[in-house]
Design a protein around this motif. Structure first.
Motif, PDB file in Angstrom:
ATOM      1  N   LEU A  75      31.138 -20.101 -10.214  1.00 45.50           N
ATOM      2  CA  LEU A  75      31.573 -21.677  -9.858  1.00 45.50           C
ATOM      3  C   LEU A  75      30.412 -22.277 -10.292  1.00 45.50           C
ATOM      4  O   LEU A  75      30.513 -23.326 -10.707  1.00 45.50           O
ATOM      5  CB  LEU A  75      31.428 -21.474  -8.277  1.00 45.50           C
ATOM      6  CG  LEU A  75      31.520 -22.802  -7.520  1.00 45.50           C
ATOM      7  CD1 LEU A  75      33.062 -23.460  -7.935  1.00 45.50           C
ATOM      8  CD2 LEU A  75      31.503 -22.610  -6.120  1.00 45.50           C
ATOM      9  N   ASN A  76      29.213 -21.846 -10.275  1.00 46.23           N
ATOM     10  CA  ASN A  76      27.913 -22.710 -10.794  1.00 46.23           C
ATOM     11  C   ASN A  76      28.093 -23.222 -12.220  1.00 46.23           C
ATOM     12  O   ASN A  76      28.024 -24.142 -12.552  1.00 46.23           O
ATOM     13  CB  ASN A  76      26.726 -22.065 -10.645  1.00 46.23           C
ATOM     14  CG  ASN A  76      26.419 -22.000  -8.998  1.00 46.23           C
ATOM     15  OD1 ASN A  76      26.798 -22.956  -8.196  1.00 46.23           O
ATOM     16  ND2 ASN A  76      25.548 -21.163  -8.299  1.00 46.23           N
TER      17      ASN A  76
ATOM     18  N   ALA B 101      26.568 -28.351   1.082  1.00 49.99           N
ATOM     19  CA  ALA B 101      25.670 -27.079   1.303  1.00 49.99           C
ATOM     20  C   ALA B 101      26.639 -25.972   1.264  1.00 49.99           C
ATOM     21  O   ALA B 101      26.266 -24.801   1.161  1.00 49.99           O
ATOM     22  CB  ALA B 101      25.470 -27.314   3.052  1.00 49.99           C
ATOM     23  N   THR B 102      27.919 -26.216   1.663  1.00 52.38           N
ATOM     24  CA  THR B 102      29.092 -25.177   1.657  1.00 52.38           C
ATOM     25  C   THR B 102      29.125 -24.808   0.132  1.00 52.38           C
ATOM     26  O   THR B 102      29.320 -23.285  -0.193  1.00 52.38           O
ATOM     27  CB  THR B 102      30.432 -25.495   2.076  1.00 52.38           C
ATOM     28  OG1 THR B 102      30.194 -26.056   3.449  1.00 52.38           O
ATOM     29  CG2 THR B 102      31.445 -24.490   1.888  1.00 52.38           C
ATOM     30  N   ILE B 103      29.050 -25.524  -0.683  1.00 62.08           N
ATOM     31  CA  ILE B 103      29.384 -25.397  -2.238  1.00 62.08           C
ATOM     32  C   ILE B 103      28.108 -24.486  -2.667  1.00 62.08           C
ATOM     33  O   ILE B 103      28.302 -23.317  -3.305  1.00 62.08           O
ATOM     34  CB  ILE B 103      29.385 -26.693  -2.940  1.00 62.08           C
ATOM     35  CG1 ILE B 103      30.701 -27.447  -2.687  1.00 62.08           C
ATOM     36  CG2 ILE B 103      29.365 -26.440  -4.455  1.00 62.08           C
ATOM     37  CD1 ILE B 103      30.705 -28.964  -3.248  1.00 62.08           C
TER      38      ILE B 103
ATOM     39  N   GLY C 270      28.179 -20.679  -4.048  1.00 61.42           N
ATOM     40  CA  GLY C 270      27.604 -20.154  -5.368  1.00 61.42           C
ATOM     41  C   GLY C 270      26.576 -19.270  -5.331  1.00 61.42           C
ATOM     42  O   GLY C 270      26.430 -18.352  -6.157  1.00 61.42           O
ATOM     43  N   ASN C 271      26.094 -19.071  -4.063  1.00 62.67           N
ATOM     44  CA  ASN C 271      25.601 -17.700  -3.884  1.00 62.67           C
ATOM     45  C   ASN C 271      26.055 -16.694  -3.353  1.00 62.67           C
ATOM     46  O   ASN C 271      25.299 -15.976  -2.876  1.00 62.67           O
ATOM     47  CB  ASN C 271      24.107 -18.298  -3.056  1.00 62.67           C
ATOM     48  CG  ASN C 271      23.223 -19.200  -3.379  1.00 62.67           C
ATOM     49  OD1 ASN C 271      22.922 -19.156  -4.737  1.00 62.67           O
ATOM     50  ND2 ASN C 271      22.643 -20.124  -2.630  1.00 62.67           N
ATOM     51  N   GLY C 272      27.208 -16.604  -3.457  1.00 61.26           N
ATOM     52  CA  GLY C 272      27.918 -15.223  -2.734  1.00 61.26           C
ATOM     53  C   GLY C 272      28.352 -15.154  -1.547  1.00 61.26           C
ATOM     54  O   GLY C 272      28.907 -14.366  -1.205  1.00 61.26           O
TER      55      GLY C 272
ATOM     56  N   GLU D  19      33.895 -15.746 -11.212  1.00 63.04           N
ATOM     57  CA  GLU D  19      32.989 -14.414 -10.732  1.00 63.04           C
ATOM     58  C   GLU D  19      32.004 -14.673  -9.567  1.00 63.04           C
ATOM     59  O   GLU D  19      31.633 -16.040  -9.517  1.00 63.04           O
ATOM     60  CB  GLU D  19      32.207 -13.982 -12.013  1.00 63.04           C
ATOM     61  CG  GLU D  19      31.374 -12.911 -12.088  1.00 63.04           C
ATOM     62  CD  GLU D  19      30.719 -12.526 -13.370  1.00 63.04           C
ATOM     63  OE1 GLU D  19      29.763 -11.835 -13.167  1.00 63.04           O
ATOM     64  OE2 GLU D  19      30.995 -13.245 -14.472  1.00 63.04           O
ATOM     65  N   GLY D  20      32.033 -13.753  -8.816  1.00 60.59           N
ATOM     66  CA  GLY D  20      31.001 -13.704  -7.655  1.00 60.59           C
ATOM     67  C   GLY D  20      31.460 -14.548  -6.305  1.00 60.59           C
ATOM     68  O   GLY D  20      30.863 -14.388  -5.531  1.00 60.59           O
TER      69      GLY D  20
END
Length: 70
Positions: A4-5, A27-29, A33-35, A64-65
């Motif tokens: 996503l990032n 903050a949700t995005i 992005g951090n899985g 991915e992720g």
């Protein structure tokens, strides 16, 4: 496959811009992005904006992720 990032960067957007355009909190995005877990509905909102900027279709399953729980 891209994360996503990576898609956000490729689209030339900042997370704040994506948040404003998608209606998803920044903050949700960051968490997505951090899985961290998210819903398919939230991802669809983000992908719709990214598709407009990248001028191509993006399959959610190709990101991915992502940790989609429902």
């Amino acid at each position: 496959m891209a994360t996503l990032n990576e898609l956000i960067t490729e689209a030339g957007l900042r997370k704040k811009e994506l948040a404003d355009r998608s209606g998803v909190d920044v903050a949700t995005i960051i968490r997505i992005g951090n899985g961290k877990a998210t819903t398919r509905v939230t991802v669809v909102k983000l992908v719709r904006v990214l598709e407009k900027y990248l001028e191509r279709d993006i399959a959610i399953d190709s990101i991915e992720g992502l940790n989609i729980t429902r």
